[in-house]
Design a protein around this motif. Structure first.
Motif, PDB file in Angstrom:
ATOM      1  N   THR A 167      54.241 -25.683 -46.417  1.00  0.00           N
ATOM      2  CA  THR A 167      54.982 -26.664 -45.618  1.00  0.00           C
ATOM      3  C   THR A 167      55.028 -26.359 -44.130  1.00  0.00           C
ATOM      4  O   THR A 167      55.385 -27.226 -43.332  1.00  0.00           O
ATOM      5  N   THR A 168      54.694 -25.140 -43.736  1.00  0.00           N
ATOM      6  CA  THR A 168      54.692 -24.807 -42.309  1.00  0.00           C
ATOM      7  C   THR A 168      53.322 -24.251 -41.917  1.00  0.00           C
ATOM      8  O   THR A 168      52.710 -23.491 -42.673  1.00  0.00           O
ATOM      9  N   ALA A 169      52.863 -24.627 -40.737  1.00  0.00           N
ATOM     10  CA  ALA A 169      51.535 -24.212 -40.302  1.00  0.00           C
ATOM     11  C   ALA A 169      51.549 -23.787 -38.846  1.00  0.00           C
ATOM     12  O   ALA A 169      52.303 -24.328 -38.025  1.00  0.00           O
ATOM     13  N   ALA A 170      50.703 -22.834 -38.529  1.00  0.00           N
ATOM     14  CA  ALA A 170      50.431 -22.440 -37.148  1.00  0.00           C
ATOM     15  C   ALA A 170      48.970 -22.738 -36.848  1.00  0.00           C
ATOM     16  O   ALA A 170      48.123 -22.740 -37.753  1.00  0.00           O
ATOM     17  N   LEU A 171      48.691 -23.000 -35.581  1.00  0.00           N
ATOM     18  CA  LEU A 171      47.328 -23.284 -35.134  1.00  0.00           C
ATOM     19  C   LEU A 171      46.898 -22.222 -34.144  1.00  0.00           C
ATOM     20  O   LEU A 171      47.696 -21.753 -33.328  1.00  0.00           O
ATOM     21  N   ILE A 172      45.628 -21.844 -34.202  1.00  0.00           N
ATOM     22  CA  ILE A 172      45.025 -21.054 -33.138  1.00  0.00           C
ATOM     23  C   ILE A 172      43.675 -21.694 -32.834  1.00  0.00           C
ATOM     24  O   ILE A 172      42.837 -21.836 -33.733  1.00  0.00           O
ATOM     25  N   THR A 173      43.489 -22.114 -31.589  1.00  0.00           N
ATOM     26  CA  THR A 173      42.389 -23.005 -31.239  1.00  0.00           C
ATOM     27  C   THR A 173      41.610 -22.490 -30.045  1.00  0.00           C
ATOM     28  O   THR A 173      42.195 -22.140 -29.014  1.00  0.00           O
TER      29      THR A 173
END
Length: 386
Positions: A167-173
Motif C-alpha cells: 500500500t505504500t511506495a517510494a520512487l527513485i528516478t
C-alpha cells in the motif's frame, strides 16, 4: 579522441560478440546483387538486439526475399553517444543508404528525436523497446513494436497493490531521461489511482555510484515497495546499497523492489553486486512461453546464438517481421502504402503478439511480469491489455 559510434554491417546469421572491451568494425563483402536495405539502430549496451532483427531477415531471404528481392540489414550500434548521433545515423541511412524502412532506436530518448527525421523523409519507422508514448508524436510514419509506459506503469502499480497487497511506495528516478522519468510518473499516477500512497520520491542525475542520501530519505518513509526507474548500472548500485541499509516497511519486513523493462538484461542478472533476489519487474516477452510461434523463435535463437533471447531481442525480431508483413500486404515498396498497412495490422503473432494499433500507432499487446528467484529471472505472470 572519444569513440562515439560503432558501425556494423550485418550479414545472414551474424553473431555479435558480447563482453569484449571494444566492438570492432565488421567489414562485410560487397553485395553482388540488388538488395532492399533495412536500417537498424541500437543505442547503449543492448548489443544482442540486432540478432533478433537478423533472424527475421534470414527468414524472409530463405523464402525468396521481400517481394522477390533479397533483404540486407544495415545495423548501427550507437554504444556510447547521445541521441544526436542516432539522429545522424538515421539521416545517413535514409539519404545515403536509401533504406526502405528504419527499425529502432530502442531508447525512448533517442527514438523521440529520430522520429521527426523518418517523418520528414516519409520513411516508415518501427521502434523496438522504446516505450514512452511520446515517441510516435512525430507523425504517421512512426510506429511502436513495444507496449507503452502508460500501460507498463499501470501493470506494475496494479500488481503491487492487488497481487502483492502493498500500500505504500517510494520512487527513485534517474532524471533527465524520457524513459526513466516517464515510467516513474506512470507508476506513481497509477499506484495512487489504485489506492496506494507514494511516501517518498527521490531522484538522481548522471551516473552516480553513491545513493546514500536518497536511500536514507526513503528508509525514513518505510515503504512497502521501492520502484526503481533507472538503467542497469543504476539498479545494481541502488539495490546493493538499499539492502546494506536494511530498507524495511512499517511492519519491519524488507521493502520489495519493483522495476520495469530496463531491468531485463543479463548485465544485471550476472552482476554479483546487485541485490535483486525477490524483486519483480515488467518485460516484453518470456522465453518460457508455450505459444507455438514464440516457442519456435526461442528454439531457433538458442540454436544459433547459444543463449536465451531477452525481451528486447524478441521485440527487435517482431519489429522487422511487422514491416515485412506490411510490405507483403501492400504488394509495394511505396512508403505511404506500407504505412497504411502497418496501421491496419491485426492479430500479428510472432515472438510477441499485437492485436492492433490505435490512432497513435501504439500497439495493443500484453506484458510479462518476472521475479528473481535463486538469482535467476523467472516468469511470474502475463498481463493482458486493459
Amino acid at each position: 579522441m572519444q569513440k562515439f559510434l560503432v558501425i556494423i554491417s550485418f550479414s545472414v546469421l551474424l553473431a555479435i560478440s558480447i563482453g569484449c572491451d571494444r566492438i570492432q568494425e565488421v567489414v562485410m563483402p560487397q553485395q553482388q546483387e540488388e538488395t532492399l536495405k533495412i536500417g537498424f539502430v541500437v543505442a547503449g549496451e543492448r548489443v544482442t538486439y540486432p540478432n533478433g532483427a537478423e533472424m527475421a531477415v534470414t527468414e524472409i531471404n530463405q523464402r525468396g526475399g521481400l517481394l522477390g528481392t533479397p533483404v540486407e540489414l544495415i545495423g548501427h550500434i550507437n554504444k556510447e553517444a547521445g541521441p544526436e548521433v542516432s539522429v545522424q545515423i538515421a539521416e545517413t541511412l535514409i539519404v545515403e543508404d536509401e533504406i526502405i524502412a528504419l527499425i529502432g532506436p530502442n531508447r525512448s530518448s533517442h527514438a523521440v528525436e529520430v522520429g521527426p527525421i523518418a517523418q520528414q523523409y516519409g520513411i516508415p519507422m518501427i521502434t523496438t523497446t522504446a516505450t514512452n508514448p511520446n515517441v510516435t508524436n512525430a507523425g504517421g510514419f512512426v510506429f511502436m513494436a513495444s507496449f507503452t509506459d502508460s500501460f507498463q506503469g499501470a501493470v506494475m502499480a496494479q500488481f503491487a497493490i492487488e497481487d502483492l497487497n502493498l500500500t505504500t511506495a517510494a520512487l527513485i528516478t534517474r532524471k533527465g531521461d524520457l524513459y526513466t522519468e516517464g515510467i516513474s510518473e506512470f507508476f506513481a499516477l497509477n499506484f495512487s489511482k489504485f489506492g496506494g500512497e507514494i511516501v517518498a520520491d527521490e531522484s538522481y542525475e548522471g551516473n552516480p555510484s553513491d545513493f546514500t542520501a536518497q536511500l536514507t530519505n526513503i528508509a525514513a518513509a518505510k515503504p512497502d515497495v521501492l520502484f526503481a526507474a533507472g538503467f542497469v548500472q543504476d539498479i545494481a548500485f541502488i539495490t546493493q546499497q538499499a539492502r546494506v541499509m536494511s530498507l524495511q516497511n512499517e511492519a519491519g519486513e524488507p521493502t520489495i523492489f519493483l522495476g520495469a523493462d530496463s531491468w531485463d538484461s543479463e548485465l544485471l542478472f550476472n552482476d554479483e553486486n546487485a541485490k535483486i533476489e525477490g524483486s519483480f519487474f515488467s518485460g516484453h516477452f518470456s522465453p518460457d512461453t508455450d505459444e507455438p510461434t514464440a516457442r519456435a523463435f526461442v528454439d531457433a535463437y538458442e540454436s544459433i546464438y547459444e543463449s536465451t533471447p531477452t525481451g528486447g531481442v524478441a521485440v527487435s525480431y517482431d519489429a522487422v517481421k511487422l514491416l515485412f508483413e506490411a510490405v507483403e500486404r501492400a504488394g509495394s515498396l511505396n512508403p505511404d502504402e506500407i504505412r497504411e498497412q502497418l496501421a491496419a495490422t491485426e492479430n500479428y503473432i510472432g515472438a510477441t503478439t499485437i492485436a492492433s494499433y490505435d490512432e497513435n500507432r501504439h500497439p495493443t499487446k500484453s506484458a510479462v511480469i518476472f521475479t528473481i528467484t535463486n538469482g535467476e529471472k523467472q516468469f511470474h505472470k502475463q498481463i493482458a491489455p486493459f
